[in-house]
Design a protein around this motif. Sequence first.
Motif, mmCIF file in Angstrom:
data_model
loop_
_atom_site.group_PDB
_atom_site.id
_atom_site.type_symbol
_atom_site.label_atom_id
_atom_site.label_comp_id
_atom_site.label_asym_id
_atom_site.label_seq_id
_atom_site.Cartn_x
_atom_site.Cartn_y
_atom_site.Cartn_z
ATOM 1 N N ASP A 83 -47.932 3.170 54.053
ATOM 2 C CA ASP A 83 -47.258 4.290 53.421
ATOM 3 C C ASP A 83 -48.166 5.455 53.505
ATOM 4 O O ASP A 83 -49.369 5.626 54.239
ATOM 5 N N TRP A 84 -47.632 6.846 52.968
ATOM 6 C CA TRP A 84 -48.448 8.094 53.257
ATOM 7 C C TRP A 84 -49.890 7.923 52.466
ATOM 8 O O TRP A 84 -50.684 8.547 52.867
ATOM 9 N N ARG A 85 -49.794 7.375 51.192
ATOM 10 C CA ARG A 85 -51.015 7.311 50.416
ATOM 11 C C ARG A 85 -52.053 6.418 51.482
ATOM 12 O O ARG A 85 -53.070 6.955 51.432
ATOM 13 N N GLU A 86 -51.955 5.431 51.963
ATOM 14 C CA GLU A 86 -52.737 4.725 52.700
ATOM 15 C C GLU A 86 -53.112 5.408 54.090
ATOM 16 O O GLU A 86 -54.255 5.389 54.388
ATOM 17 N N ALA A 87 -52.172 6.153 54.628
ATOM 18 C CA ALA A 87 -52.527 6.876 55.763
ATOM 19 C C ALA A 87 -53.409 8.008 55.472
ATOM 20 O O ALA A 87 -54.281 8.264 56.151
ATOM 21 N N LEU A 88 -53.385 8.644 54.425
ATOM 22 C CA LEU A 88 -54.201 9.540 54.084
ATOM 23 C C LEU A 88 -55.768 9.165 53.609
ATOM 24 O O LEU A 88 -56.796 9.774 53.932
ATOM 25 N N ARG A 89 -55.591 8.234 52.803
ATOM 26 C CA ARG A 89 -56.800 7.423 52.602
ATOM 27 C C ARG A 89 -57.724 7.107 53.712
ATOM 28 O O ARG A 89 -58.770 7.279 53.921
ATOM 29 N N VAL A 90 -56.876 6.185 54.558
ATOM 30 C CA VAL A 90 -57.543 6.006 56.098
ATOM 31 C C VAL A 90 -58.034 7.176 56.534
ATOM 32 O O VAL A 90 -59.192 7.066 57.240
ATOM 33 N N LEU A 91 -57.319 8.320 56.750
ATOM 34 C CA LEU A 91 -57.832 9.420 57.609
ATOM 35 C C LEU A 91 -59.231 9.959 56.935
ATOM 36 O O LEU A 91 -59.984 10.340 57.630
ATOM 37 N N ALA A 92 -59.113 10.104 55.826
ATOM 38 C CA ALA A 92 -60.212 10.629 54.807
ATOM 39 C C ALA A 92 -61.317 9.544 55.063
ATOM 40 O O ALA A 92 -62.392 10.098 55.443
ATOM 41 N N GLN A 93 -61.214 8.401 54.898
ATOM 42 C CA GLN A 93 -62.175 7.564 54.875
ATOM 43 C C GLN A 93 -62.991 7.504 56.365
ATOM 44 O O GLN A 93 -64.209 7.009 56.574
ATOM 45 N N ARG A 94 -62.111 7.245 57.464
ATOM 46 C CA ARG A 94 -62.532 6.912 58.721
ATOM 47 C C ARG A 94 -63.168 8.248 59.231
ATOM 48 O O ARG A 94 -64.114 8.440 60.049
ATOM 49 N N THR A 95 -62.820 9.633 58.885
ATOM 50 C CA THR A 95 -63.169 10.723 59.289
ATOM 51 C C THR A 95 -64.759 10.748 58.570
ATOM 52 O O THR A 95 -65.641 11.163 59.096
ATOM 53 N N GLU A 124 -49.931 11.777 64.948
ATOM 54 C CA GLU A 124 -48.849 10.923 64.366
ATOM 55 C C GLU A 124 -48.948 9.716 63.685
ATOM 56 O O GLU A 124 -47.950 9.495 62.927
ATOM 57 N N ALA A 125 -49.948 9.022 63.574
ATOM 58 C CA ALA A 125 -50.122 7.795 62.837
ATOM 59 C C ALA A 125 -49.812 8.519 61.314
ATOM 60 O O ALA A 125 -49.406 7.644 60.665
ATOM 61 N N THR A 126 -50.740 9.440 60.930
ATOM 62 C CA THR A 126 -50.495 9.995 59.715
ATOM 63 C C THR A 126 -49.295 10.460 59.322
ATOM 64 O O THR A 126 -48.823 9.908 58.247
ATOM 65 N N LEU A 127 -48.682 11.253 59.948
ATOM 66 C CA LEU A 127 -47.257 11.751 59.464
ATOM 67 C C LEU A 127 -46.196 10.918 59.678
ATOM 68 O O LEU A 127 -45.240 10.743 58.762
ATOM 69 N N ALA A 128 -46.407 9.779 60.332
ATOM 70 C CA ALA A 128 -45.275 8.617 60.563
ATOM 71 C C ALA A 128 -45.426 7.824 59.508
ATOM 72 O O ALA A 128 -44.272 7.192 58.982
ATOM 73 N N ALA A 129 -46.373 7.936 58.525
ATOM 74 C CA ALA A 129 -46.431 7.099 57.342
ATOM 75 C C ALA A 129 -45.719 7.578 56.026
ATOM 76 O O ALA A 129 -45.318 6.928 55.251
ATOM 77 N N PHE A 130 -45.272 8.847 56.349
ATOM 78 C CA PHE A 130 -44.380 9.514 55.245
ATOM 79 C C PHE A 130 -42.884 9.196 55.477
ATOM 80 O O PHE A 130 -42.503 8.672 56.465
ATOM 81 N N ASP A 131 -42.198 8.945 54.233
ATOM 82 C CA ASP A 131 -40.986 8.684 54.498
ATOM 83 C C ASP A 131 -40.066 9.838 55.066
ATOM 84 O O ASP A 131 -40.321 11.061 54.680
ATOM 85 N N ALA A 132 -39.223 9.384 56.092
ATOM 86 C CA ALA A 132 -38.610 10.285 56.816
ATOM 87 C C ALA A 132 -37.679 11.261 56.117
ATOM 88 O O ALA A 132 -37.421 12.285 56.645
ATOM 89 N N ARG A 133 -37.416 10.927 54.801
ATOM 90 C CA ARG A 133 -36.643 11.778 54.094
ATOM 91 C C ARG A 133 -37.245 12.822 53.489
ATOM 92 O O ARG A 133 -36.686 13.763 52.723
#
Length: 230
Positions: A83-95, A124-133
Amino acid sequence: MTVWDRPEPPTRPVLLDRERIVAAAIALADEGGLEAVSVRKVAARLDAGPMRLYRYISTKEELFDLMVDEVQAEILPEGQPVDWREALRVLAQRTRQAALRHEWLADLLGGRPTLGPNGLAVAEATLAAFDARTDVDTVMRAVETVSAYFIGAIRREIANLRAERTTGLSKHDWQRAHGPHVSTMLATGRFPALAKAVHDGTDVDAETSFETGLDWVLDAVATRLTRPPM
């Protein structure tokens, strides 16, 4: 035409390609920071003439773009976040983890996005985790908000690490050295809020501070994302 769109020239007479050039540049930057990177120094490490490198890269800025994109491969999540929260957390932590391995990365974060394949894959991996709606503008503001937090936090952490090396003083050594001055100033009564923070605040390590701030920012973003449409 970007550096990724230009074909590479023949490798003869010295085996040379952008991959080797970037690897040499990253090694130099890891050893001495971005100021240690120049076309001449990279060429010397590869035992090649500087002019040959200009057949592969046009400017130092292009070299920096290639270096950042190479490190983006370390930031790319190993699987698609749920989901978006995990995507942003992973982005922050791995950066953050990448910046601790390559401190020079902190100096290049926050500018214009690089357009290399790894950087695009991370986006792409980050944005794709958000709800398409979810409205795309809302998604972009969410990513920008979290990115602004972790870029600032990473830069502060790296600046502190550099200060420790420059001065030879750890955080606690620095605090002890400046303690008498701070105590004198707080005793004047002019800084009551600061005095409360100094005397009553809890000292935490850099990772705890980073994770706490990240949670707060993600909570704030979640409030905005779950708000019913006007």
